[in-house]
Each structure stands twice: as C-alpha cells, then as structure tokens.
Scaffold this motif. Structure first.
Motif: not given
Length: 281
Positions: A22, A94, A139, A142, A147, A190
């Motif tokens: 991330y 996140g 994204r 993500n 998520e 995502q």
C-alpha cells in the motif's frame, strides 16, 4: 468467476521494519507524478524550473498524506479514531480519503503559490494531469489490501474472497453466517477505480492539457471526470459497514454525496474558463 489471490500486503520485512504494498503504491504515484511534472517543466516557455517541481512534490506529499488521513478519520472513521488515536498514523493499514487528500493538496498549493508567486489555478491546472497516476496506484494498493470491495455481482470477473482472512468483510458488510469459507462473487471495484480514476482520467487530462487551455479548464475537467467515475463505481461498491447507505433505496453512499460538490464546482470552473478565456501561462 475468479478467486481473489489474497496477496500478502507486506512486500518484505527486515527485523521490525516492514515494507507494505500500500505504501509502495503511494511511492509509485508520487514518483510518477514528479517525473511527468519534470517532463512538462522541460517544455519551452513552461514557466517552471526543475527545482520548483522538486519542491512541488514535497508540498503535494504533505497535502495528500495529512489531508487524506485526516479526511478519512473525519468522514469515515471518527469513532475508530476516538477508540484508537494512534490509528491516525498507521497509513499502511489503509484508510485514506481522496476528498480529504484533495483538500490537503489544495491547501498546500495555496502555500506553494504564495512562496513562488504563482496563481492558484495555474498550479492546479498544472498538477491535475499528474494526479491520476497516484489515484490508479493507490487503488491497486486497495486491491492488494483486500479492501473497498464491490457488492455481489454476476460478471465473469467477479471474485470470491476468503472469509478466513477477511473476517470483517464477511461478518460486517456481507453478514454471512458463521463458518462461511468464501464470499459470493464480488465486483473488484478497486480495479474499476484504478482503470477509471487512474488510466482513463490520465488519458483524458493529459491529452486535453497538451494544447493551451483557458485558466481553470483543466482543473474543472479533473473535478468532473473524477466525480463522474467515482459516482458510477460507488453504485457497485459496498459502503463502510458503520456508515451504510444514505438512502432507503440502498444505493446512495457517502462517497457519492462527497462527489456532488466536485461535479458542481468542476462545471462552474469550466463555464467560467471558457467565458473568460484567459489562457494559462
């Protein structure tokens, strides 16, 4: 139907230090935007120096990280912040708000403009085509974190997700019975956002800004493009479990509500831009 690969969110760990996908995606976005900014600054009569682009990156990073994290805690996770104040600093887990990050970047551009004597919309028109690189990369982060899933769908690329790893998704959002092994096939929202907010927006804004445009026009197109794409994806994306839908019809979300001002302001900027027709210098 596909099965989500359940990628390890940690790239590697060295002792107590872990590098997360991330965070790496944010780095990709910042470096990619900086490189493209350098390219634009190298054009004849751009009005920018390489050193200014380097400083601009610093201001943008501060705006994105501080604004994005604060925006998330205010818009989506304020109760969680009260229970665990240190969660504000765990960005790798996140929880970044685009709308908060946007406000943070706008504030940082105001500060940058005061320092370098550049007009506000001169700055926002310049950086607008650079932002989708970071949006698309974020994204993808993500997706790696598993998520921001979409709701159940019957499209061929919908993905089953393991309940063993994503307990909260199965329990809180989908409310599956205990002992469920997999979710029903879910829209990979995502990836939808990576394609729309990342690739599609980049092509739209980069191609549009290649020719001189009236001041505020590129900024207006950015707001409209993001607002439309985000509103559409939110129609299949599941809302946060503690917020839910904002309408009884079970389709209007907080994310859609927050995009409405963007659409209105973007349309106003485009209208004023072509009414005044002051070319950005």
């Amino acid at each position: 139907m596909l099965t989500y690969p359940s990628i390890d969110p940690v790239i590697l760990s060295i002792g107590p230090v872990s590098i997360h996908w991330y965070g790496a995606m944010y780095l990709v976005g910042f470096v990619g935007g900086w490189w493209l900014g350098r390219r634009r600054a190298a054009a004849p009569d751009s009005g920018w120096t390489a050193e200014q682009i380097d400083d601009l990156l610093f201001y943008i990073v501060l705006g994105v990280v501080l604004g994005g994290r604060l925006g998330y805690t205010l818009f989506y996770g304020f109760a969680g912040l009260l229970n665990d104040p240190l969660s504000l600093f765990r960005i790798w887990d996140g929880g970044m708000s685009f709308h908060g990050g946007l406000l943070g970047v706008l504030f940082s551009m105001w500060l940058f403009g005061r320092r370098y004597q550049k007009r506000f919309f001169q700055l926002t028109d310049f950086i607008a085509p650079l932002i989708p690189i970071g949006l698309g990369a974020g994204r993808l982060g993500n997706f790696v974190n598993g998520e921001l899933w979409g709701g159940p769908g019957s499209v061929p690329w919908a993905m089953q997700v393991s309940c063993g790893r994503f307990v909260e998704l199965c329990r809180d959002k989908l409310q599956l019975p205990p002992g469920s092994e997999f979710t029903p096939p879910l829209h990979p929202s995502q990836l939808y956002e990576a394609g729309l907010e990342g690739l599609a927006m980049f092509l739209i804004l980069w191609l549009y800004s290649r020719k001189p445009r009236p001041a505020m026009a590129v900024s207006g197109l950015f707001l409209i493009s993001y607002g439309v794409f985000r509103f559409l994806v939110e129609m299949v994306r599941m809302p946060d479990a503690h917020i839910g839908y904002l309408a009884a019809s079970n389709w209007f979300t907080l994310g859609q509500l927050l995009t409405l001002p963007m659409l209105l302001v973007g349309a106003l900027l485009l209208f004023l831009a072509y009414k005044n027709r002051t070319t950005m210098d």
